[in-house]
Motif scaffolding. Structure first.
Motif, PDB file in Angstrom:
ATOM      1  N   TYR A   1      46.270  30.637  48.393  1.00  0.00           N
ATOM      2  CA  TYR A   1      44.591  31.011  49.074  1.00  0.00           C
ATOM      3  C   TYR A   1      43.881  31.591  49.099  1.00  0.00           C
ATOM      4  CZ  TYR A   1      43.087  31.042  53.706  1.00  0.00           C
ATOM      5  OH  TYR A   1      41.579  30.976  55.401  1.00  0.00           O
ATOM      6  N   HIS A   2      43.022  30.701  48.974  1.00  0.00           N
ATOM      7  CA  HIS A   2      41.768  31.358  48.309  1.00  0.00           C
ATOM      8  C   HIS A   2      41.937  32.386  47.176  1.00  0.00           C
ATOM      9  CE1 HIS A   2      38.520  30.751  51.482  1.00  0.00           C
ATOM     10  NE2 HIS A   2      39.297  30.837  52.109  1.00  0.00           N
ATOM     11  N   ALA A   3      42.650  31.349  46.392  1.00  0.00           N
ATOM     12  CA  ALA A   3      42.850  31.931  44.994  1.00  0.00           C
ATOM     13  C   ALA A   3      41.839  32.657  43.922  1.00  0.00           C
ATOM     14  CB  ALA A   3      43.394  30.805  43.979  1.00  0.00           C
ATOM     15  N   GLU A   4      40.238  32.263  43.893  1.00  0.00           N
ATOM     16  CA  GLU A   4      39.248  32.481  43.728  1.00  0.00           C
ATOM     17  C   GLU A   4      39.062  33.867  43.187  1.00  0.00           C
ATOM     18  OE1 GLU A   4      37.555  30.642  47.011  1.00  0.00           O
ATOM     19  OE2 GLU A   4      39.235  29.894  45.674  1.00  0.00           O
ATOM     20  N   GLN A   5      39.427  34.021  45.304  1.00  0.00           N
ATOM     21  CA  GLN A   5      39.034  35.209  45.707  1.00  0.00           C
ATOM     22  C   GLN A   5      39.853  36.719  44.295  1.00  0.00           C
ATOM     23  OE1 GLN A   5      37.609  36.080  49.954  1.00  0.00           O
ATOM     24  NE2 GLN A   5      37.120  34.284  49.416  1.00  0.00           N
ATOM     25  N   ILE A   6      41.290  35.894  44.593  1.00  0.00           N
ATOM     26  CA  ILE A   6      42.203  37.055  44.200  1.00  0.00           C
ATOM     27  C   ILE A   6      41.018  37.609  42.928  1.00  0.00           C
ATOM     28  CG2 ILE A   6      44.333  37.293  43.712  1.00  0.00           C
ATOM     29  CD1 ILE A   6      43.819  37.742  46.538  1.00  0.00           C
ATOM     30  N   ARG A   7      41.605  36.236  41.923  1.00  0.00           N
ATOM     31  CA  ARG A   7      40.844  36.394  40.685  1.00  0.00           C
ATOM     32  C   ARG A   7      39.848  36.824  40.740  1.00  0.00           C
ATOM     33  NH1 ARG A   7      42.749  33.247  36.350  1.00  0.00           N
ATOM     34  NH2 ARG A   7      43.458  31.291  36.673  1.00  0.00           N
ATOM     35  N   ALA A   8      38.460  36.668  41.215  1.00  0.00           N
ATOM     36  CA  ALA A   8      37.102  37.624  41.051  1.00  0.00           C
ATOM     37  C   ALA A   8      37.225  39.280  40.765  1.00  0.00           C
ATOM     38  CB  ALA A   8      36.396  37.378  42.425  1.00  0.00           C
ATOM     39  N   HIS A   9      38.711  39.644  41.923  1.00  0.00           N
ATOM     40  CA  HIS A   9      38.683  40.509  42.489  1.00  0.00           C
ATOM     41  C   HIS A   9      39.390  41.363  41.084  1.00  0.00           C
ATOM     42  CE1 HIS A   9      39.684  44.313  45.866  1.00  0.00           C
ATOM     43  NE2 HIS A   9      40.678  44.250  44.317  1.00  0.00           N
ATOM     44  N   LEU A  10      40.027  40.868  40.611  1.00  0.00           N
ATOM     45  CA  LEU A  10      40.864  41.031  39.570  1.00  0.00           C
ATOM     46  C   LEU A  10      40.018  41.265  37.729  1.00  0.00           C
ATOM     47  CD1 LEU A  10      44.717  40.208  40.401  1.00  0.00           C
ATOM     48  CD2 LEU A  10      43.894  42.584  40.218  1.00  0.00           C
ATOM     49  N   VAL A  11      38.961  40.820  38.425  1.00  0.00           N
ATOM     50  CA  VAL A  11      38.110  40.796  37.206  1.00  0.00           C
ATOM     51  C   VAL A  11      38.046  42.422  36.206  1.00  0.00           C
ATOM     52  CG1 VAL A  11      35.877  40.783  35.930  1.00  0.00           C
ATOM     53  CG2 VAL A  11      37.164  38.239  37.172  1.00  0.00           C
ATOM     54  N   GLY A  12      37.782  41.770  35.244  1.00  0.00           N
ATOM     55  CA  GLY A  12      38.705  43.814  33.745  1.00  0.00           C
ATOM     56  C   GLY A  12      39.166  44.806  34.527  1.00  0.00           C
ATOM     57  N   THR A  13      40.786  43.842  34.367  1.00  0.00           N
ATOM     58  CA  THR A  13      41.461  44.484  34.766  1.00  0.00           C
ATOM     59  C   THR A  13      42.587  44.203  33.664  1.00  0.00           C
ATOM     60  OG1 THR A  13      43.306  42.941  36.666  1.00  0.00           O
ATOM     61  CG2 THR A  13      41.695  44.886  37.185  1.00  0.00           C
ATOM     62  N   ASP A  14      43.671  44.600  33.388  1.00  0.00           N
ATOM     63  CA  ASP A  14      44.613  44.264  32.586  1.00  0.00           C
ATOM     64  C   ASP A  14      46.072  43.155  33.546  1.00  0.00           C
ATOM     65  OD1 ASP A  14      46.190  45.519  34.261  1.00  0.00           O
ATOM     66  OD2 ASP A  14      46.759  47.339  32.055  1.00  0.00           O
ATOM     67  N   ILE A  15      45.801  42.839  34.986  1.00  0.00           N
ATOM     68  CA  ILE A  15      46.246  42.226  35.545  1.00  0.00           C
ATOM     69  C   ILE A  15      46.633  40.749  35.846  1.00  0.00           C
ATOM     70  CG2 ILE A  15      47.107  41.794  37.926  1.00  0.00           C
ATOM     71  CD1 ILE A  15      46.039  44.425  38.648  1.00  0.00           C
ATOM     72  N   ALA A  16      47.546  40.263  34.846  1.00  0.00           N
ATOM     73  CA  ALA A  16      47.649  38.809  35.219  1.00  0.00           C
ATOM     74  C   ALA A  16      47.859  37.512  36.472  1.00  0.00           C
ATOM     75  CB  ALA A  16      49.177  38.386  34.383  1.00  0.00           C
ATOM     76  N   VAL A  17      46.944  36.364  36.521  1.00  0.00           N
ATOM     77  CA  VAL A  17      47.212  35.627  37.801  1.00  0.00           C
ATOM     78  C   VAL A  17      47.935  34.757  37.610  1.00  0.00           C
ATOM     79  CG1 VAL A  17      45.592  35.009  39.963  1.00  0.00           C
ATOM     80  CG2 VAL A  17      44.795  37.153  38.344  1.00  0.00           C
ATOM     81  N   SER A  18      48.832  34.554  38.597  1.00  0.00           N
ATOM     82  CA  SER A  18      49.402  33.214  38.823  1.00  0.00           C
ATOM     83  C   SER A  18      49.477  32.554  39.151  1.00  0.00           C
ATOM     84  CB  SER A  18      51.546  33.420  38.919  1.00  0.00           C
ATOM     85  OG  SER A  18      51.730  32.609  38.923  1.00  0.00           O
TER      86      SER A  18
END
Length: 222
Positions: free
Chosen positions: A55-72
Protein backbone atom coordinates in the motif's frame (compact mmCIF):
# COMPACT_ATOMS: atom_id res chain seq x y z
CA UNK A 1 22.81 -15.96 15.22
CA UNK A 2 20.41 -13.97 13.00
CA UNK A 3 21.95 -11.01 11.18
CA UNK A 4 18.95 -10.11 9.01
CA UNK A 5 15.62 -8.48 9.78
CA UNK A 6 12.32 -8.16 7.96
CA UNK A 7 10.21 -5.12 8.86
CA UNK A 8 6.54 -5.44 7.96
CA UNK A 9 5.26 -2.26 6.30
CA UNK A 10 2.93 -3.48 3.55
CA UNK A 11 -0.48 -3.39 5.25
CA UNK A 12 -3.40 -1.09 4.46
CA UNK A 13 -3.64 0.37 7.96
CA UNK A 14 -7.43 0.33 7.88
CA UNK A 15 -7.74 0.76 11.65
CA UNK A 16 -6.09 4.17 11.28
CA UNK A 17 -9.07 5.46 9.32
CA UNK A 18 -8.50 8.80 7.56
CA UNK A 19 -4.86 8.92 8.65
CA UNK A 20 -3.96 6.29 6.06
CA UNK A 21 -6.14 7.62 3.24
CA UNK A 22 -3.10 9.01 1.44
CA UNK A 23 -0.10 7.44 3.15
CA UNK A 24 0.96 4.05 4.56
CA UNK A 25 0.70 3.49 8.30
CA UNK A 26 4.49 3.15 8.81
CA UNK A 27 4.91 6.81 7.78
CA UNK A 28 2.51 8.15 10.41
CA UNK A 29 4.49 10.16 12.93
CA UNK A 30 4.78 9.45 16.65
CA UNK A 31 6.82 11.90 18.72
CA UNK A 32 7.97 13.64 15.55
CA UNK A 33 9.28 10.52 13.79
CA UNK A 34 7.58 8.09 11.39
CA UNK A 35 6.72 4.75 12.92
CA UNK A 36 9.02 3.09 10.40
CA UNK A 37 11.97 5.11 11.70
CA UNK A 38 11.21 4.11 15.29
CA UNK A 39 11.39 0.48 14.18
CA UNK A 40 14.49 0.94 12.04
CA UNK A 41 16.35 2.46 14.98
CA UNK A 42 16.03 -0.88 16.76
CA UNK A 43 17.68 -2.73 13.86
CA UNK A 44 20.88 -0.71 13.48
CA UNK A 45 23.97 -2.89 13.24
CA UNK A 46 22.29 -5.81 11.51
CA UNK A 47 23.89 -6.88 8.25
CA UNK A 48 20.69 -7.12 6.20
CA UNK A 49 17.55 -5.03 6.61
CA UNK A 50 14.49 -5.51 4.41
CA UNK A 51 11.20 -3.60 4.47
CA UNK A 52 8.20 -4.96 2.59
CA UNK A 53 5.72 -2.65 0.88
CA UNK A 54 2.41 -2.80 -0.95
CA UNK A 55 0.00 0.00 0.00
CA UNK A 56 1.55 3.29 -1.19
CA UNK A 57 4.75 1.34 -1.82
CA UNK A 58 6.21 4.29 -3.71
CA UNK A 59 6.16 6.35 -0.51
CA UNK A 60 8.01 3.64 1.40
CA UNK A 61 10.60 3.46 -1.39
CA UNK A 62 11.04 7.24 -1.42
CA UNK A 63 11.43 7.35 2.35
CA UNK A 64 14.29 4.84 2.21
CA UNK A 65 16.21 6.36 -0.71
CA UNK A 66 19.88 6.76 0.16
CA UNK A 67 19.88 4.02 2.80
CA UNK A 68 21.20 0.45 2.66
CA UNK A 69 17.74 -0.93 3.34
CA UNK A 70 16.18 -3.18 0.68
CA UNK A 71 12.49 -2.88 -0.21
CA UNK A 72 10.49 -6.00 -1.09
CA UNK A 73 7.47 -4.81 -3.05
CA UNK A 74 4.46 -7.11 -3.12
CA UNK A 75 2.49 -6.80 -6.35
CA UNK A 76 -0.16 -7.16 -7.60
CA UNK A 77 -1.56 -8.62 -4.37
CA UNK A 78 -0.52 -8.17 -0.77
CA UNK A 79 0.90 -11.40 0.65
CA UNK A 80 0.24 -11.07 4.43
CA UNK A 81 3.03 -11.68 6.93
CA UNK A 82 3.90 -15.25 6.01
CA UNK A 83 3.69 -14.82 2.26
CA UNK A 84 5.49 -11.49 2.47
CA UNK A 85 8.34 -12.97 4.46
CA UNK A 86 8.72 -15.87 2.03
CA UNK A 87 8.68 -13.43 -0.92
CA UNK A 88 11.57 -11.51 0.69
CA UNK A 89 13.75 -14.55 1.41
CA UNK A 90 16.07 -13.94 -1.58
CA UNK A 91 16.95 -10.59 0.00
CA UNK A 92 17.21 -11.90 3.56
CA UNK A 93 19.34 -14.98 3.00
CA UNK A 94 18.80 -18.57 4.11
CA UNK A 95 19.25 -18.42 7.88
CA UNK A 96 16.89 -17.51 10.72
CA UNK A 97 15.78 -13.87 10.69
CA UNK A 98 14.33 -11.29 13.00
CA UNK A 99 10.92 -9.94 12.03
CA UNK A 100 9.55 -6.69 13.41
CA UNK A 101 6.18 -5.03 13.01
CA UNK A 102 6.36 -1.31 12.36
CA UNK A 103 3.16 -0.25 14.16
CA UNK A 104 4.53 -0.22 17.70
CA UNK A 105 6.94 1.75 19.86
CA UNK A 106 9.11 0.43 22.66
CA UNK A 107 10.87 1.52 25.82
CA UNK A 108 13.46 -0.41 27.81
CA UNK A 109 15.81 -3.01 26.34
CA UNK A 110 16.06 -3.35 22.59
CA UNK A 111 13.60 -6.16 21.77
CA UNK A 112 16.00 -7.73 19.29
CA UNK A 113 18.69 -7.97 21.97
CA UNK A 114 16.24 -9.77 24.26
CA UNK A 115 15.40 -12.25 21.51
CA UNK A 116 19.06 -12.75 20.59
CA UNK A 117 19.95 -13.63 24.20
CA UNK A 118 17.24 -16.33 24.36
CA UNK A 119 17.52 -17.85 20.89
CA UNK A 120 18.34 -21.57 20.92
CA UNK A 121 18.05 -23.09 17.44
CA UNK A 122 18.47 -26.61 18.79
CA UNK A 123 15.09 -26.32 20.51
CA UNK A 124 13.32 -23.52 18.61
CA UNK A 125 12.03 -22.80 15.15
CA UNK A 126 10.42 -19.56 16.32
CA UNK A 127 10.96 -17.34 19.37
CA UNK A 128 8.27 -14.70 19.92
CA UNK A 129 8.66 -11.65 22.16
CA UNK A 130 5.61 -11.26 24.36
CA UNK A 131 4.21 -8.85 26.93
CA UNK A 132 1.66 -9.47 29.70
CA UNK A 133 -1.70 -8.14 28.49
CA UNK A 134 -2.02 -5.81 31.48
CA UNK A 135 1.19 -4.05 30.43
CA UNK A 136 0.36 -3.88 26.71
CA UNK A 137 -0.34 -0.19 26.15
CA UNK A 138 -2.86 0.71 23.47
CA UNK A 139 -4.18 -2.81 23.11
CA UNK A 140 -7.48 -4.09 24.45
CA UNK A 141 -8.77 -7.62 24.72
CA UNK A 142 -7.34 -10.95 25.82
CA UNK A 143 -3.83 -12.24 25.32
CA UNK A 144 -2.54 -14.53 22.61
CA UNK A 145 -0.39 -17.14 24.36
CA UNK A 146 0.53 -18.94 27.55
CA UNK A 147 4.20 -19.58 28.25
CA UNK A 148 5.20 -22.88 29.85
CA UNK A 149 8.06 -23.06 32.39
CA UNK A 150 10.45 -24.20 29.63
CA UNK A 151 9.43 -21.26 27.42
CA UNK A 152 7.15 -23.13 25.01
CA UNK A 153 4.06 -21.24 23.86
CA UNK A 154 0.52 -22.52 23.58
CA UNK A 155 -2.47 -20.66 22.16
CA UNK A 156 -4.61 -18.57 24.48
CA UNK A 157 -3.62 -16.97 27.73
CA UNK A 158 -2.31 -13.79 29.32
CA UNK A 159 0.57 -12.91 26.97
CA UNK A 160 0.34 -10.57 23.97
CA UNK A 161 2.59 -11.01 20.94
CA UNK A 162 4.46 -7.74 20.46
CA UNK A 163 5.39 -8.10 16.80
CA UNK A 164 9.04 -9.06 17.28
CA UNK A 165 10.45 -12.56 16.78
CA UNK A 166 13.19 -14.79 15.44
CA UNK A 167 12.00 -17.35 12.89
CA UNK A 168 13.47 -20.12 10.74
CA UNK A 169 12.25 -19.09 7.31
CA UNK A 170 12.79 -22.49 5.66
CA UNK A 171 9.68 -23.71 7.51
CA UNK A 172 7.64 -21.33 5.34
CA UNK A 173 8.11 -23.73 2.43
CA UNK A 174 5.68 -26.11 4.11
CA UNK A 175 2.74 -23.74 3.50
CA UNK A 176 0.92 -24.16 0.17
CA UNK A 177 -0.84 -20.78 0.07
CA UNK A 178 0.76 -17.77 -1.62
CA UNK A 179 -0.69 -15.20 0.79
CA UNK A 180 -0.91 -16.33 4.40
CA UNK A 181 -0.40 -15.19 7.97
CA UNK A 182 2.51 -16.34 10.09
CA UNK A 183 -0.14 -17.58 12.50
CA UNK A 184 -0.55 -20.58 10.22
CA UNK A 185 3.10 -21.56 10.70
CA UNK A 186 3.04 -20.81 14.44
CA UNK A 187 0.18 -23.28 14.88
CA UNK A 188 2.27 -26.02 13.26
CA UNK A 189 5.35 -25.15 15.33
CA UNK A 190 3.35 -25.14 18.56
CA UNK A 191 2.04 -28.62 17.82
CA UNK A 192 5.64 -29.80 17.36
CA UNK A 193 6.91 -28.11 20.54
CA UNK A 194 9.08 -25.74 18.47
CA UNK A 195 7.28 -22.44 19.23
CA UNK A 196 8.83 -20.53 22.13
CA UNK A 197 8.41 -17.16 23.76
CA UNK A 198 10.26 -14.73 25.96
CA UNK A 199 9.19 -11.52 27.72
CA UNK A 200 9.94 -7.86 27.08
CA UNK A 201 10.76 -6.12 30.35
CA UNK A 202 10.15 -2.56 29.12
CA UNK A 203 7.18 -0.73 27.69
CA UNK A 204 5.35 -1.53 24.45
CA UNK A 205 2.52 0.32 22.75
CA UNK A 206 0.35 -0.81 19.84
CA UNK A 207 0.04 2.08 17.39
CA UNK A 208 -2.28 0.33 14.98
CA UNK A 209 -5.17 2.73 15.66
CA UNK A 210 -5.40 6.53 16.06
CA UNK A 211 -5.68 6.45 19.85
CA UNK A 212 -2.38 4.59 19.97
CA UNK A 213 -0.48 7.69 18.85
CA UNK A 214 -1.24 9.67 22.02
CA UNK A 215 -0.77 6.55 24.16
CA UNK A 216 2.65 5.95 22.62
CA UNK A 217 3.74 9.56 23.09
CA UNK A 218 2.64 9.42 26.71
CA UNK A 219 4.64 6.22 27.20
CA UNK A 220 7.65 7.90 25.60
CA UNK A 221 7.04 10.93 27.86
CA UNK A 222 7.00 13.49 25.03
Amino acid sequence: MPDAVMLFAAGFGTRMGALTADRPKPLIEVAGRPLLDHALALTEGLGTRVVNAHYHAEQIRAHLVGTDIAVSVETPEILDTGGGLRHARPLLGPGPVFTLNTDAVWTGPNPLDTLRAEWDPARMDALLLCQPAERATGRAGPGDFTRAPDGQLIRGGPLVYTGAQILRTDRLDEIDETAFSLNLLWTRLAAEGRLFGTLHSGGWCDVGHPEGIAAAEAMLDV
